[in-house]
Write a protein that holds these residues in place. Structure first.
Motif, PDB file in Angstrom:
ATOM      1  N   ALA A 145       0.806  -1.222   0.000  1.00  0.00           N
ATOM      2  CA  ALA A 145       0.000   0.000   0.000  1.00  0.00           C
ATOM      3  C   ALA A 145       0.841   1.274   0.000  1.00  0.00           C
ATOM      4  CB  ALA A 145      -0.952  -0.008   1.190  1.00  0.00           C
ATOM      5  N   ARG A 148       2.179   2.065  -3.604  1.00  0.00           N
ATOM      6  CA  ARG A 148       1.184   1.858  -4.654  1.00  0.00           C
ATOM      7  C   ARG A 148       1.592   2.500  -5.972  1.00  0.00           C
ATOM      8  NH1 ARG A 148      -0.784   0.993  -8.301  1.00  0.00           N
ATOM      9  NH2 ARG A 148      -2.934   0.881  -9.046  1.00  0.00           N
ATOM     10  N   GLU A 149       2.143   3.698  -5.931  1.00  0.00           N
ATOM     11  CA  GLU A 149       2.465   4.410  -7.175  1.00  0.00           C
ATOM     12  C   GLU A 149       3.650   3.793  -7.907  1.00  0.00           C
ATOM     13  OE1 GLU A 149       5.330   7.994  -5.483  1.00  0.00           O
ATOM     14  OE2 GLU A 149       3.198   8.377  -5.834  1.00  0.00           O
ATOM     15  N   GLN A 178      -8.328  -1.402  -5.809  1.00  0.00           N
ATOM     16  CA  GLN A 178      -7.278  -0.449  -5.452  1.00  0.00           C
ATOM     17  C   GLN A 178      -6.590   0.152  -6.680  1.00  0.00           C
ATOM     18  OE1 GLN A 178      -4.594  -2.121  -2.468  1.00  0.00           O
ATOM     19  NE2 GLN A 178      -6.297  -3.187  -1.480  1.00  0.00           N
ATOM     20  N   TYR A 180      -5.078  -1.580  -9.310  1.00  0.00           N
ATOM     21  CA  TYR A 180      -4.026  -2.362  -9.961  1.00  0.00           C
ATOM     22  C   TYR A 180      -4.547  -2.994 -11.255  1.00  0.00           C
ATOM     23  CZ  TYR A 180      -1.296  -2.297  -5.584  1.00  0.00           C
ATOM     24  OH  TYR A 180      -0.581  -1.922  -4.477  1.00  0.00           O
TER      25      TYR A 180
END
Length: 326
Positions: A145, A148-149, A178, A180
């Motif tokens: 998390a 994430r980027e 989320q 992805y």
């Protein structure tokens, strides 16, 4: 040529670097030399390969190790015309032996930034190990998390026996929520392979499938793949190890039916053969024309997880190379 690749970054760990990292980290290996280690790479199925593959990861300990691993790959393939790669990485294979998630991804991230100096752009795909528990996969998704980027999508790899895509349906649903992108491995000639491809299409809703050449056995699967524009990341050289044949005829047949099949290197330090080597093997065995090779290269960018503008830039570069080389 302007080439794109998809592979497991841990699968680029060449024996020479493995020995270097073992010395650096005080890890004992069951071989006396890199040549002896390479000679011991005697795989005849997916399971025997995975045993050597995970053993090799034991030398990856520090952030610097992961940086060096990826940079060695980038520097090697720059000479083959590679400009863009989507790299799988297996965090559970490291966190399960006490290496922090942050250590793994920070080292890879540093290498990605350094690779831009040799003209290679990359994105990371986080794979869940299908022979680990669903709970472990959820823990890994949670660990990601904060980064994430840095991660474009999630995948599923490792031993398929008794580990169908449906086992991880809830994990992939959460990952999709989320933001992805989603892919899954369906390795060639494995237990229930065509059923796994069906599950990927109808139950998981993947955007592409890794390997997946067995789809040719069921026309309905090929039709679904083509209609939905779902690409396959085929790997001829590794196919020859896992299934005793490159699946060149199957890959060619899929391409002729309009499937967005691509050619990639998978785990090039182990099989061995990098992306250009895989293209040459396929061309030699399937007798592909120049136009067919170009289409495979174009397919690799078409199914990539680039934004539309960047995808067009790379496709224009492929077209410019073709025009300049007659």
């Amino acid at each position: 040529m302007c080439i794109r690749d998809s592979l497991h970054i841990e699968g680029t760990l060449e024996p020479e670097l493995k020995f270097e990292l073992a010395v650096r980290n005080g890890v004992e290996l069951p071989y006396g030399s890199a040549a002896e280690m390479r000679a011991a790479y005697d795989f005849d199925d997916l399971s025997s390969f995975l045993a050597q593959y995970y053993e090799g990861m034991s030398v990856l300990v520090t952030e610097e190790d992961f940086r060096d691993l990826a940079m060695a790959y980038f520097e090697r393939v720059a000479a083959q015309g590679l400009v863009y790669v989507e790299m799988f990485f297996d965090p559970q294979a490291h966190t399960s032996r006490g290496i922090a998630f942050e250590t793994v991804i920070s080292g890879l991230r540093r290498a990605q930034q350094g690779a831009e100096d040799v003209g290679i752009r990359s994105q990371l795909i986080m794979c869940f190990l299908r022979d680990h528990s669903v709970e472990s996969a959820f823990e890994t998704l949670e660990q990601a998390a904060d980064y994430r980027e840095w991660i474009v999508g999630v995948g599923l790899d490792s031993d398929e026996r008794d580990n169908p895509p449906l086992k991880f349906r809830e994990v992939f649903a959460a990952a999709r929520e989320q933001g992805y992108r989603v892919t899954m491995h369906c390795d060639v000639d494995q237990q229930d392979t065509t059923e796994h491809i069906r599950q990927c299409l109808d139950e998981i809703g993947v955007e592409r499938i890794d390997h997946g050449s067995n789809a040719i056995e069921e026309p309905a699967l090929v039709e679904a793949l083509v209609e939905r524009g779902i690409g396959l990341t085929s790997c001829p050289i590794s196919n020859a190890v896992v299934s005793c044949e490159t699946k060149a005829a199957e890959i060619h047949a899929l391409a002729q039916q309009g499937e967005l099949v691509t050619v990639n290197s998978d785990d090039p330090a182990y099989f061995p053969g990098y992306v250009a080597d895989n293209l040459l093997v396929l061309q030699g065995e399937a007798g592909l024309s120049r136009d067919e090779i170009v289409q495979l290269v174009r397919n690799a960018f078409i199914i990539s997880w680039l934004n539309d503008e960047d995808r067009r830039i790379y496709l224009d570069r492929v077209d410019a190379w073709v025009d300049a080389n007659g």
